[in-house]
Design a protein around this motif. Structure first.
Motif, PDB file in Angstrom:
ATOM      1  N   THR A  37       0.849  -1.182   0.000  1.00 30.42           N
ATOM      2  CA  THR A  37       0.000   0.000   0.000  1.00 30.42           C
ATOM      3  C   THR A  37       0.888   1.237   0.000  1.00 30.42           C
ATOM      4  OG1 THR A  37      -0.087   0.112   2.407  1.00 30.42           O
ATOM      5  CG2 THR A  37      -1.780  -1.226   1.298  1.00 30.42           C
ATOM      6  N   THR A  38       0.325   2.374  -0.402  1.00 29.51           N
ATOM      7  CA  THR A  38       1.099   3.612  -0.408  1.00 29.51           C
ATOM      8  C   THR A  38       1.626   3.927   0.986  1.00 29.51           C
ATOM      9  OG1 THR A  38      -0.317   4.462  -2.172  1.00 29.51           O
ATOM     10  CG2 THR A  38       1.031   6.068  -0.994  1.00 29.51           C
ATOM     11  N   GLU A  39       0.753   3.788   1.995  1.00 23.36           N
ATOM     12  CA  GLU A  39       1.150   4.113   3.366  1.00 23.36           C
ATOM     13  C   GLU A  39       2.306   3.233   3.836  1.00 23.36           C
ATOM     14  OE1 GLU A  39      -1.882   3.443   2.341  1.00 23.36           O
ATOM     15  OE2 GLU A  39      -2.899   5.369   2.502  1.00 23.36           O
ATOM     16  N   ASN A  40       2.230   1.948   3.531  1.00 19.99           N
ATOM     17  CA  ASN A  40       3.289   1.042   3.975  1.00 19.99           C
ATOM     18  C   ASN A  40       4.601   1.280   3.241  1.00 19.99           C
ATOM     19  OD1 ASN A  40       1.679  -0.158   5.867  1.00 19.99           O
ATOM     20  ND2 ASN A  40       1.129  -1.916   4.592  1.00 19.99           N
ATOM     21  N   LEU A  41       4.514   1.634   1.969  1.00 19.98           N
ATOM     22  CA  LEU A  41       5.737   1.944   1.225  1.00 19.98           C
ATOM     23  C   LEU A  41       6.453   3.143   1.833  1.00 19.98           C
ATOM     24  CD1 LEU A  41       4.594   1.483  -2.483  1.00 19.98           C
ATOM     25  CD2 LEU A  41       6.346   0.153  -1.312  1.00 19.98           C
ATOM     26  N   ILE A  42       5.685   4.174   2.169  1.00 24.55           N
ATOM     27  CA  ILE A  42       6.279   5.377   2.742  1.00 24.55           C
ATOM     28  C   ILE A  42       6.827   5.095   4.133  1.00 24.55           C
ATOM     29  CG2 ILE A  42       5.758   7.696   3.591  1.00 24.55           C
ATOM     30  CD1 ILE A  42       3.753   7.921   1.261  1.00 24.55           C
ATOM     31  N   ARG A  43       6.065   4.353   4.941  1.00 20.00           N
ATOM     32  CA  ARG A  43       6.520   4.026   6.287  1.00 20.00           C
ATOM     33  C   ARG A  43       7.788   3.182   6.242  1.00 20.00           C
ATOM     34  NH1 ARG A  43       2.224   1.531   8.021  1.00 20.00           N
ATOM     35  NH2 ARG A  43       1.229   3.440   8.719  1.00 20.00           N
ATOM     36  N   GLY A  44       7.830   2.216   5.322  1.00 23.81           N
ATOM     37  CA  GLY A  44       8.999   1.353   5.194  1.00 23.81           C
ATOM     38  C   GLY A  44      10.228   2.114   4.746  1.00 23.81           C
ATOM     39  N   ALA A  45      10.027   3.124   3.893  1.00 28.69           N
ATOM     40  CA  ALA A  45      11.164   3.910   3.417  1.00 28.69           C
ATOM     41  C   ALA A  45      11.788   4.724   4.541  1.00 28.69           C
ATOM     42  CB  ALA A  45      10.727   4.842   2.287  1.00 28.69           C
ATOM     43  N   GLY A  46      11.005   4.999   5.589  1.00 32.69           N
ATOM     44  CA  GLY A  46      11.539   5.735   6.724  1.00 32.69           C
ATOM     45  C   GLY A  46      12.081   4.828   7.805  1.00 32.69           C
ATOM     46  N   GLY A  47      12.229   3.529   7.492  1.00 36.57           N
ATOM     47  CA  GLY A  47      12.727   2.598   8.490  1.00 36.57           C
ATOM     48  C   GLY A  47      11.735   2.332   9.597  1.00 36.57           C
ATOM     49  N   GLY A  48      10.420   2.544   9.286  1.00 34.25           N
ATOM     50  CA  GLY A  48       9.396   2.335  10.291  1.00 34.25           C
ATOM     51  C   GLY A  48       9.253   3.499  11.261  1.00 34.25           C
ATOM     52  N   ARG A  49       9.930   4.633  11.004  1.00 35.81           N
ATOM     53  CA  ARG A  49       9.877   5.773  11.906  1.00 35.81           C
ATOM     54  C   ARG A  49       9.215   6.965  11.227  1.00 35.81           C
ATOM     55  NH1 ARG A  49      15.809   6.106  14.809  1.00 35.81           N
ATOM     56  NH2 ARG A  49      15.893   3.975  15.608  1.00 35.81           N
ATOM     57  N   GLN A  50       8.600   7.810  12.048  1.00 32.85           N
ATOM     58  CA  GLN A  50       8.031   9.047  11.553  1.00 32.85           C
ATOM     59  C   GLN A  50       9.096  10.138  11.570  1.00 32.85           C
ATOM     60  OE1 GLN A  50       4.823   8.928  14.584  1.00 32.85           O
ATOM     61  NE2 GLN A  50       3.503   9.541  12.897  1.00 32.85           N
ATOM     62  N   GLU A  51       9.298  10.777  10.450  1.00 32.13           N
ATOM     63  CA  GLU A  51      10.213  11.907  10.387  1.00 32.13           C
ATOM     64  C   GLU A  51       9.367  13.176  10.468  1.00 32.13           C
ATOM     65  OE1 GLU A  51      12.580  11.561   6.902  1.00 32.13           O
ATOM     66  OE2 GLU A  51      13.511   9.683   7.524  1.00 32.13           O
ATOM     67  N   MET A  52       9.735  14.107  11.372  1.00 36.96           N
ATOM     68  CA  MET A  52       8.880  15.249  11.649  1.00 36.96           C
ATOM     69  C   MET A  52       9.650  16.564  11.630  1.00 36.96           C
ATOM     70  SD  MET A  52       6.433  13.740  14.652  1.00 36.96           S
ATOM     71  CE  MET A  52       5.572  12.180  14.407  1.00 36.96           C
ATOM     72  N   ARG A  53       8.860  17.626  11.444  1.00 36.70           N
ATOM     73  CA  ARG A  53       9.400  18.993  11.409  1.00 36.70           C
ATOM     74  C   ARG A  53       8.533  19.846  12.332  1.00 36.70           C
ATOM     75  NH1 ARG A  53       8.226  19.752   6.587  1.00 36.70           N
ATOM     76  NH2 ARG A  53       6.200  20.679   7.022  1.00 36.70           N
ATOM     77  N   LEU A  54       9.183  20.692  13.126  1.00 37.38           N
ATOM     78  CA  LEU A  54       8.472  21.531  14.090  1.00 37.38           C
ATOM     79  C   LEU A  54       9.053  22.933  14.049  1.00 37.38           C
ATOM     80  CD1 LEU A  54       6.462  21.579  16.574  1.00 37.38           C
ATOM     81  CD2 LEU A  54       8.450  21.009  17.982  1.00 37.38           C
ATOM     82  N   VAL A  55       8.209  23.946  13.851  1.00 39.83           N
ATOM     83  CA  VAL A  55       8.643  25.345  13.889  1.00 39.83           C
ATOM     84  C   VAL A  55       8.012  25.985  15.119  1.00 39.83           C
ATOM     85  CG1 VAL A  55       8.663  27.570  12.704  1.00 39.83           C
ATOM     86  CG2 VAL A  55       8.831  25.451  11.374  1.00 39.83           C
ATOM     87  N   VAL A  56       8.850  26.567  15.981  1.00 32.92           N
ATOM     88  CA  VAL A  56       8.378  27.142  17.239  1.00 32.92           C
ATOM     89  C   VAL A  56       8.904  28.566  17.403  1.00 32.92           C
ATOM     90  CG1 VAL A  56       8.277  24.888  18.365  1.00 32.92           C
ATOM     91  CG2 VAL A  56      10.371  26.244  18.535  1.00 32.92           C
ATOM     92  N   ARG A  57       8.280  29.284  18.327  1.00 37.89           N
ATOM     93  CA  ARG A  57       8.796  30.614  18.684  1.00 37.89           C
ATOM     94  C   ARG A  57       9.993  30.462  19.620  1.00 37.89           C
ATOM     95  NH1 ARG A  57       5.435  34.366  16.790  1.00 37.89           N
ATOM     96  NH2 ARG A  57       3.196  33.894  16.625  1.00 37.89           N
ATOM     97  N   GLY A  58      10.926  31.394  19.544  1.00 40.09           N
ATOM     98  CA  GLY A  58      12.087  31.372  20.418  1.00 40.09           C
ATOM     99  C   GLY A  58      13.290  30.726  19.762  1.00 40.09           C
ATOM    100  N   ASP A  59      14.283  30.389  20.597  1.00 36.26           N
ATOM    101  CA  ASP A  59      15.520  29.830  20.068  1.00 36.26           C
ATOM    102  C   ASP A  59      15.473  28.311  19.887  1.00 36.26           C
ATOM    103  OD1 ASP A  59      15.670  28.845  22.641  1.00 36.26           O
ATOM    104  OD2 ASP A  59      17.436  30.023  23.202  1.00 36.26           O
ATOM    105  N   GLY A  60      14.384  27.692  20.318  1.00 32.78           N
ATOM    106  CA  GLY A  60      14.203  26.257  20.101  1.00 32.78           C
ATOM    107  C   GLY A  60      14.742  25.380  21.206  1.00 32.78           C
ATOM    108  N   GLN A  61      15.532  25.949  22.134  1.00 32.80           N
ATOM    109  CA  GLN A  61      16.141  25.104  23.149  1.00 32.80           C
ATOM    110  C   GLN A  61      15.104  24.554  24.131  1.00 32.80           C
ATOM    111  OE1 GLN A  61      19.496  24.164  23.042  1.00 32.80           O
ATOM    112  NE2 GLN A  61      18.553  22.633  24.390  1.00 32.80           N
ATOM    113  N   ASP A  62      14.134  25.397  24.510  1.00 29.04           N
ATOM    114  CA  ASP A  62      13.078  24.918  25.409  1.00 29.04           C
ATOM    115  C   ASP A  62      12.288  23.783  24.763  1.00 29.04           C
ATOM    116  OD1 ASP A  62      13.826  26.729  27.298  1.00 29.04           O
ATOM    117  OD2 ASP A  62      12.225  28.172  26.854  1.00 29.04           O
ATOM    118  N   ALA A  63      12.003  23.927  23.456  1.00 27.04           N
ATOM    119  CA  ALA A  63      11.259  22.881  22.750  1.00 27.04           C
ATOM    120  C   ALA A  63      12.085  21.605  22.661  1.00 27.04           C
ATOM    121  CB  ALA A  63      10.871  23.361  21.354  1.00 27.04           C
ATOM    122  N   ALA A  64      13.391  21.750  22.393  1.00 27.34           N
ATOM    123  CA  ALA A  64      14.266  20.569  22.305  1.00 27.34           C
ATOM    124  C   ALA A  64      14.342  19.849  23.640  1.00 27.34           C
ATOM    125  CB  ALA A  64      15.660  20.987  21.838  1.00 27.34           C
ATOM    126  N   ASP A  65      14.424  20.638  24.750  1.00 30.27           N
ATOM    127  CA  ASP A  65      14.451  20.020  26.077  1.00 30.27           C
ATOM    128  C   ASP A  65      13.150  19.276  26.353  1.00 30.27           C
ATOM    129  OD1 ASP A  65      16.961  21.047  26.463  1.00 30.27           O
ATOM    130  OD2 ASP A  65      16.283  22.783  27.629  1.00 30.27           O
TER     131      ASP A  65
END
Length: 319
Positions: A214-242
């Motif tokens: 399935t399309t979903e499984n092909l994409i999931r498999g290409a990521g090694g079974g992991r979700q790759e994500m992007r997050l844009v936040v206010r500030g320098d990002g250190q609080d979000a990273a912590d």
């Protein structure tokens, strides 16, 4: 079902299909995806009995296409890339002729053809000569001849090639509607065609099966079974990273900036540890920490990325 086992087709030294095995189960819309020269049309022509294989077997509805071709072909409705139309005939006349060839009984023939014309939206041109029809209408007449007799399997080779955007949408909607009653196989080298229409994908490259799922499984498999994500936040990002470092579903996090982002914002990219959806836990943690989230989404590989990666690893072939 359709069973393709170790299928090979050679033209002299050219190997068009190379030891290909596929299983087509009832109740799905299958996409046969690949670049020009991947072996899609050759495979379809062998499945439908138009071409003989060099090696391997094809069974359609339990019938070997080589040993019992008539029984196997009765299970198939086929639309090749160029619709097999007799342009000097009227639409209804041509479809009556096709119905007679397919053995539709005379008693119900007229009602059946009318129903097919209505489903494929050609009833309004039933009395026009096919040669005077637009490309879109000709394609729909080709679809109509394929579904005459309501065979179990419908096989369409590049069904929207040469159509304008509005016609493409109409044909896609028709194919999805047919998928509710038939098993549909369509080939294309156009990614949106497959992504928007099909439940399950076979990717061919160099005459071989490069991937299938399935399309979903092909994409999931290409990521090694992991979700790759992007997050844009206010500030320098250190609080979000912590905060993210305390979410057990999250793996390593990196902090950066994107060209064009406004001042006072930061981009974080990270991967989830598991195949499950980690978004709810991540957002809950950020909300508790009162971190302003401006953007949150996936950065994983798309179907286009996967397709390019797979076909670039293989050679060419016949169409």
């Amino acid at each position: 079902m359709i069973e393709v086992k170790h299928l090979t087709k050679k033209y002299g030294d050219l190997v068009a299909v190379d030891d290909l095995s596929l299983t087509i189960e009832p109740g799905r819309i299958y996409g046969l995806l690949g670049p020009n020269g991947a072996g899609k049309s050759t495979t379809m022509n062998i499945i439908t009995g138009y071409l003989g294989a060099t090696a391997g077997t094809v069974e359609v509805g339990g019938f070997d296409i080589r040993k019992k071709p008539e029984a196997a072909k009765r299970c198939i409705g086929y639309l090749p890339e160029t619709p097999p139309l007799y342009t000097d005939m009227k639409v209804a006349e041509y479809l009556d002729f096709v119905a007679a060839l397919k053995g539709v009984g005379k008693r119900g023939l007229m009602d059946h053809v009318d129903e097919v014309m209505d489903r494929t939206r050609v009833f309004d041109v039933r009395d026009r000569l096919i040669r005077n029809l637009s490309k879109g209408y000709r394609q729909r007449v080709g679809l109509a001849q394929a579904i005459i007799g309501y065979p179990e399997f419908l096989i369409f080779d590049e069904p929207t090639i040469g159509l304008d955007p509005a016609q493409i949408i109409e044909v896609r909607e028709l194919i999805r509607a047919l998928g509710g009653e038939h098993t549909v196989i369509l080939s294309s080298h156009i990614l949106p065609e497959i992504r928007e229409t099909c439940d399950y994908i076979f990717i061919l490259a160099g005459g071989r099966l490069a991937a299938s799922d399935t399309t979903e499984n092909l994409i999931r498999g290409a990521g090694g079974g992991r979700q790759e994500m992007r997050l844009v936040v206010r500030g320098d990002g250190q609080d979000a990273a912590d905060a993210l470092s305390r979410v057990r579903e999250v793996d390593a996090t990196s902090i950066g900036r994107r060209p064009g982002d406004g001042a006072g914002t930061c981009l974080l990219t990270f991967r989830a540890k598991e195949t499950g959806d980690a978004r709810e836990a991540i957002l809950a943690k950020l909300v508790r920490k009162k971190i302003g989230v401006l953007e949150f989404g996936g950065t994983g590989k798309s179907l286009e990325d996967i397709f390019i990666e797979l076909v670039s690893q293989e050679g060419g072939g016949a169409s």
